[in-house]
Scaffold this motif. Structure first.
Motif, PDB file in Angstrom:
ATOM      1  N   ALA A   1     -35.063 -19.996 -96.178  1.00 13.21           N
ATOM      2  CA  ALA A   1     -34.573 -21.089 -97.026  1.00 13.21           C
ATOM      3  C   ALA A   1     -35.629 -22.172 -97.189  1.00 13.21           C
ATOM      4  CB  ALA A   1     -33.297 -21.679 -96.432  1.00 13.21           C
ATOM      5  N   LEU A   2     -35.956 -22.469 -98.424  1.00 18.40           N
ATOM      6  CA  LEU A   2     -37.014 -23.429 -98.745  1.00 18.40           C
ATOM      7  C   LEU A   2     -36.493 -24.513 -99.669  1.00 18.40           C
ATOM      8  CD1 LEU A   2     -39.990 -24.357 -98.896  1.00 18.40           C
ATOM      9  CD2 LEU A   2     -40.344 -22.630-100.691  1.00 18.40           C
ATOM     10  N   CYS A   3     -36.593 -25.763 -99.230  1.00 14.74           N
ATOM     11  CA  CYS A   3     -36.176 -26.907-100.044  1.00 14.74           C
ATOM     12  C   CYS A   3     -37.412 -27.699-100.454  1.00 14.74           C
ATOM     13  CB  CYS A   3     -35.214 -27.793 -99.256  1.00 14.74           C
ATOM     14  SG  CYS A   3     -34.546 -29.183-100.214  1.00 14.74           S
ATOM     15  N   PRO A   4     -37.869 -27.554-101.705  1.00 13.83           N
ATOM     16  CA  PRO A   4     -39.047 -28.285-102.166  1.00 13.83           C
ATOM     17  C   PRO A   4     -38.722 -29.744-102.504  1.00 13.83           C
ATOM     18  CG  PRO A   4     -38.657 -26.269-103.456  1.00 13.83           C
ATOM     19  CD  PRO A   4     -37.404 -26.592-102.706  1.00 13.83           C
ATOM     20  N   ASP A   5     -39.735 -30.567-102.479  1.00 14.56           N
ATOM     21  CA  ASP A   5     -39.619 -31.975-102.857  1.00 14.56           C
ATOM     22  C   ASP A   5     -39.730 -32.070-104.381  1.00 14.56           C
ATOM     23  OD1 ASP A   5     -39.795 -34.682-103.288  1.00 14.56           O
ATOM     24  OD2 ASP A   5     -41.586 -34.984-102.063  1.00 14.56           O
TER      25      ASP A   5
ATOM     26  N   GLY B   1     -42.449 -28.700 -98.939  1.00 22.74           N
ATOM     27  CA  GLY B   1     -41.130 -28.093 -98.919  1.00 22.74           C
ATOM     28  C   GLY B   1     -40.712 -27.847 -97.484  1.00 22.74           C
ATOM     29  N   TYR B   2     -39.444 -28.038 -97.210  1.00 20.56           N
ATOM     30  CA  TYR B   2     -38.891 -27.782 -95.877  1.00 20.56           C
ATOM     31  C   TYR B   2     -38.473 -26.323 -95.814  1.00 20.56           C
ATOM     32  CZ  TYR B   2     -35.682 -28.133 -91.866  1.00 20.56           C
ATOM     33  OH  TYR B   2     -35.040 -27.963 -90.661  1.00 20.56           O
ATOM     34  N   LEU B   3     -39.025 -25.580 -94.858  1.00 22.52           N
ATOM     35  CA  LEU B   3     -38.787 -24.145 -94.747  1.00 22.52           C
ATOM     36  C   LEU B   3     -38.103 -23.826 -93.431  1.00 22.52           C
ATOM     37  CD1 LEU B   3     -39.286 -21.204 -95.794  1.00 22.52           C
ATOM     38  CD2 LEU B   3     -41.443 -21.274 -94.520  1.00 22.52           C
ATOM     39  N   ALA B   4     -36.937 -23.203 -93.516  1.00 26.55           N
ATOM     40  CA  ALA B   4     -36.220 -22.719 -92.335  1.00 26.55           C
ATOM     41  C   ALA B   4     -36.171 -21.202 -92.382  1.00 26.55           C
ATOM     42  CB  ALA B   4     -34.807 -23.295 -92.289  1.00 26.55           C
ATOM     43  N   LEU B   5     -36.524 -20.563 -91.272  1.00 28.59           N
ATOM     44  CA  LEU B   5     -36.602 -19.115 -91.218  1.00 28.59           C
ATOM     45  C   LEU B   5     -35.574 -18.543 -90.245  1.00 28.59           C
ATOM     46  CD1 LEU B   5     -40.483 -18.721 -91.035  1.00 28.59           C
ATOM     47  CD2 LEU B   5     -39.025 -18.361 -93.043  1.00 28.59           C
TER      48      LEU B   5
ATOM     49  N   MET C   1     -36.131 -19.245 -85.366  1.00 25.57           N
ATOM     50  CA  MET C   1     -37.505 -19.746 -85.477  1.00 25.57           C
ATOM     51  C   MET C   1     -37.465 -21.213 -85.899  1.00 25.57           C
ATOM     52  SD  MET C   1     -39.385 -16.499 -87.320  1.00 25.57           S
ATOM     53  CE  MET C   1     -41.024 -17.203 -87.065  1.00 25.57           C
ATOM     54  N   PRO C   2     -38.408 -22.009 -85.445  1.00 24.29           N
ATOM     55  CA  PRO C   2     -38.391 -23.438 -85.826  1.00 24.29           C
ATOM     56  C   PRO C   2     -38.684 -23.632 -87.311  1.00 24.29           C
ATOM     57  CG  PRO C   2     -40.414 -22.884 -84.650  1.00 24.29           C
ATOM     58  CD  PRO C   2     -39.518 -21.688 -84.542  1.00 24.29           C
ATOM     59  N   ALA C   3     -38.080 -24.669 -87.869  1.00 25.59           N
ATOM     60  CA  ALA C   3     -38.355 -25.006 -89.262  1.00 25.59           C
ATOM     61  C   ALA C   3     -39.676 -25.753 -89.351  1.00 25.59           C
ATOM     62  CB  ALA C   3     -37.230 -25.865 -89.821  1.00 25.59           C
ATOM     63  N   LYS C   4     -40.234 -25.796 -90.549  1.00 29.09           N
ATOM     64  CA  LYS C   4     -41.512 -26.470 -90.738  1.00 29.09           C
ATOM     65  C   LYS C   4     -41.642 -26.891 -92.187  1.00 29.09           C
ATOM     66  CE  LYS C   4     -43.873 -22.048 -91.629  1.00 29.09           C
ATOM     67  NZ  LYS C   4     -44.977 -21.143 -91.204  1.00 29.09           N
ATOM     68  N   TYR C   5     -42.619 -27.719 -92.455  1.00 30.31           N
ATOM     69  CA  TYR C   5     -42.933 -28.099 -93.826  1.00 30.31           C
ATOM     70  C   TYR C   5     -44.147 -27.298 -94.292  1.00 30.31           C
ATOM     71  CZ  TYR C   5     -39.688 -32.017 -93.794  1.00 30.31           C
ATOM     72  OH  TYR C   5     -38.551 -32.779 -93.757  1.00 30.31           O
ATOM     73  N   ILE C   6     -44.080 -26.832 -95.521  1.00 31.28           N
ATOM     74  CA  ILE C   6     -45.205 -26.105 -96.106  1.00 31.28           C
ATOM     75  C   ILE C   6     -45.688 -26.864 -97.338  1.00 31.28           C
ATOM     76  CG2 ILE C   6     -44.307 -23.896 -95.289  1.00 31.28           C
ATOM     77  CD1 ILE C   6     -43.557 -23.345 -98.285  1.00 31.28           C
ATOM     78  N   THR C   7     -46.824 -26.462 -97.850  1.00 25.92           N
ATOM     79  CA  THR C   7     -47.396 -27.079 -99.053  1.00 25.92           C
ATOM     80  C   THR C   7     -47.400 -26.074-100.198  1.00 25.92           C
ATOM     81  OG1 THR C   7     -48.820 -28.541 -97.754  1.00 25.92           O
ATOM     82  CG2 THR C   7     -49.428 -28.197-100.053  1.00 25.92           C
ATOM     83  N   LEU C   8     -46.930 -26.515-101.359  1.00 26.66           N
ATOM     84  CA  LEU C   8     -46.915 -25.705-102.562  1.00 26.66           C
ATOM     85  C   LEU C   8     -47.804 -26.350-103.610  1.00 26.66           C
ATOM     86  CD1 LEU C   8     -43.053 -25.246-102.668  1.00 26.66           C
ATOM     87  CD2 LEU C   8     -44.676 -23.437-102.119  1.00 26.66           C
ATOM     88  N   ASN C   9     -48.467 -25.550-104.402  1.00 24.81           N
ATOM     89  CA  ASN C   9     -49.337 -26.062-105.462  1.00 24.81           C
ATOM     90  C   ASN C   9     -48.641 -25.972-106.813  1.00 24.81           C
ATOM     91  OD1 ASN C   9     -51.619 -26.544-103.747  1.00 24.81           O
ATOM     92  ND2 ASN C   9     -51.959 -24.328-103.703  1.00 24.81           N
ATOM     93  N   ALA C  10     -48.631 -27.077-107.532  1.00 27.91           N
ATOM     94  CA  ALA C  10     -47.948 -27.139-108.819  1.00 27.91           C
ATOM     95  C   ALA C  10     -48.555 -26.156-109.811  1.00 27.91           C
ATOM     96  CB  ALA C  10     -48.021 -28.552-109.385  1.00 27.91           C
TER      97      ALA C  10
END
Length: 234
Positions: free
Chosen positions: A59-63, A19-23, A1-10
């Motif tokens: 796999a999720l890599c947050p900023d 965050g960069y999300l690869a599935l 599946m393609p990777a994408k960026y998601i938004t997380l709330n502090a």
């Protein structure tokens, strides 16, 4: 599946970050928070996420530098980027970073396709944060590569309820012999912690293309990591 960026709330309500999300192709699996080095969500971090997705992990890599400079990506081969990376590292709020990791863990556990388990993998600064994640969050498993400053927080090890794997470079220019010995003295007998030493290796020996990259040692560490994650996360 393609990777994408998601938004997380502090957690503290101070804002949101990406965050960069690869599935995995299946869209299902355990979650892994990939904790960056001091260079942001750069190409090596995204590649690690992609590789973990190929192994069946979400796999999720947050900023983690979003409070200072959102979206920064630095190159470890450029001196001015090194200088900026150390500025960001010195201004980084560790406690808020751990909150961001817990937010990411919780997001992964609730994500569509999750098996409900989630762990962390960190490198350099991220290796330190992986150790603290084992101490302070509900991570089921944590892996730290050549983590810095762990010896300053050894008093928190008794709080670890999940499982922790640490990869230690014996010639680490940022973690001296005294610090390494302190880690072994405090952690070797902990039932949930495993330390592996990599003789003759320097900091960032597992970063492909890096100055100190060592293919053989990196493969050994990565194979141990995958076996550890398989055992602890499924």
């Amino acid at each position: 599946m393609p990777a994408k960026y998601i938004t997380l709330n502090a957690k503290d309500g101070s804002g949101s970050y990406t965050g960069y999300l690869a599935l995995p192709d299946s869209g299902t699996g355990p979650g892994v928070v990939v904790i960056q080095e001091i260079f942001g969500i750069n190409t090596p971090m995204r590649e690690i996420c992609d590789q973990l997705a190929n192994q069946g992990y979400m796999a999720l890599c947050p900023d983690f530098f979003w409070r200072q400079e959102p979206g920064i990506q630095l190159n470890d081969k450029i001196q001015k980027d090194w200088d900026r990376a150390f500025e960001l590292y010195q201004g980084f709020d560790v406690d808020k970073g751990i909150d961001d990791i817990q937010t990411a863990l919780s997001w992964l556990r609730k994500a569509d396709g999750s098996n409900g388990k989630a762990g962390v993998i960190g490198y350099c600064l991220g290796g330190f944060l992986a150790y603290l994640s084992a101490c302070r969050t509900d991570a089921d498993a944590a892996v730290g590569y050549y983590g810095v400053s762990i010896d300053s927080k050894l008093d928190e090890a008794d709080n670890i309820k999940g499982h922790l794997l640490l990869h230690v470079a014996t010639e680490d220019e940022f973690v001296d012999k005294a610090a390494q010995q302190a880690m072994h003295n405090a952690l070797d007998n902990h039932p949930h912690i495993t330390l592996h030493d990599y003789e003759g290796m320097n900091h960032a020996f597992a970063r492909p293309g890096g100055t100190h990259y060592d293919e053989k040692a990196a493969k050994k560490a990565n194979d141990r990591t995958l076996e550890f994650l398989k055992t602890r996360l499924g």
